[in-house]
Design a protein around this motif. Sequence first.
Motif, PDB file in Angstrom:
ATOM      1  N   VAL A 115      58.100 -21.005  67.966  1.00  0.00           N
ATOM      2  CA  VAL A 115      59.258 -20.306  67.388  1.00  0.00           C
ATOM      3  C   VAL A 115      60.286 -21.312  66.879  1.00  0.00           C
ATOM      4  O   VAL A 115      60.832 -21.153  65.784  1.00  0.00           O
ATOM      5  N   VAL A 116      60.528 -22.357  67.653  1.00  0.00           N
ATOM      6  CA  VAL A 116      61.470 -23.386  67.217  1.00  0.00           C
ATOM      7  C   VAL A 116      60.971 -24.038  65.928  1.00  0.00           C
ATOM      8  O   VAL A 116      61.740 -24.221  64.975  1.00  0.00           O
ATOM      9  N   LEU A 117      59.675 -24.359  65.878  1.00  0.00           N
ATOM     10  CA  LEU A 117      59.104 -24.938  64.657  1.00  0.00           C
ATOM     11  C   LEU A 117      59.186 -23.960  63.492  1.00  0.00           C
ATOM     12  O   LEU A 117      59.491 -24.342  62.357  1.00  0.00           O
ATOM     13  N   LEU A 122      61.479 -22.136  58.439  1.00  0.00           N
ATOM     14  CA  LEU A 122      62.080 -21.113  57.579  1.00  0.00           C
ATOM     15  C   LEU A 122      63.427 -21.563  57.027  1.00  0.00           C
ATOM     16  O   LEU A 122      63.706 -21.388  55.836  1.00  0.00           O
ATOM     17  N   LYS A 123      64.253 -22.136  57.900  1.00  0.00           N
ATOM     18  CA  LYS A 123      65.549 -22.633  57.427  1.00  0.00           C
ATOM     19  C   LYS A 123      65.346 -23.674  56.332  1.00  0.00           C
ATOM     20  O   LYS A 123      66.019 -23.647  55.306  1.00  0.00           O
ATOM     21  N   PHE A 124      64.416 -24.596  56.561  1.00  0.00           N
ATOM     22  CA  PHE A 124      64.159 -25.660  55.593  1.00  0.00           C
ATOM     23  C   PHE A 124      63.617 -25.106  54.274  1.00  0.00           C
ATOM     24  O   PHE A 124      64.167 -25.379  53.207  1.00  0.00           O
ATOM     25  N   PHE A 125      62.537 -24.324  54.343  1.00  0.00           N
ATOM     26  CA  PHE A 125      61.887 -23.853  53.118  1.00  0.00           C
ATOM     27  C   PHE A 125      62.734 -22.842  52.342  1.00  0.00           C
ATOM     28  O   PHE A 125      62.794 -22.892  51.113  1.00  0.00           O
ATOM     29  N   ALA A 136      57.353 -18.798  52.553  1.00  0.00           N
ATOM     30  CA  ALA A 136      57.909 -19.781  53.483  1.00  0.00           C
ATOM     31  C   ALA A 136      57.410 -19.514  54.895  1.00  0.00           C
ATOM     32  O   ALA A 136      57.094 -20.443  55.643  1.00  0.00           O
ATOM     33  N   LYS A 137      57.302 -18.250  55.266  1.00  0.00           N
ATOM     34  CA  LYS A 137      56.786 -17.885  56.583  1.00  0.00           C
ATOM     35  C   LYS A 137      55.328 -18.303  56.724  1.00  0.00           C
ATOM     36  O   LYS A 137      54.910 -18.816  57.764  1.00  0.00           O
TER      37      LYS A 137
END
Length: 162
Positions: A115-117, A122-125, A136-137
């Motif tokens: 989940v952390v990864l 998601l934030k990055f992409f 992105a998901k």
Amino acid sequence: MRPAEAIGRAIDRFYIGPVAAVVPRQTFRYAACGGLTYGLFDPACYFLVYNYIIAHRFVGLGFAVLSPHIAALALTFPLTFFVGFWLNRHVAFRQSPLRTRTQLFRYALSVGGSVVLTYAGLKFFVELCGIWPTPAKILTTCMTTVYSYLAAKYFTFRHARE
């Protein structure tokens, strides 16, 4: 026949020839279970939640506001968690001597890492690279696959026989 046996037999139909020569059956079953869970079930749920339940809107929780793609992740997570655990426990690593609650706790810890990864991906992409949320998901799920397999084999369902 139990559902897990039927799924295992269906997966084993594709465990033939060159694949069987280089990939252990347990690894193949894990990949197939992951393909079912994270390749079909998770993206489909995410798409439906993001587009029809969240409907591209920010979600206020009173103490925080979630962006649409993170809110969709939060809503699809419990479904994917239990489907993935059930498939791994009953199909891929069915011979593990560990008790179910021990496996569930360890699975929760390893999924926490995923989940952390996934969150970071998601934030990055989405926010930095400008990629649409559903692709992105899918990309972030691909990134966590190796980590997830190693955690399942050597931590969550350790000592599972083929």
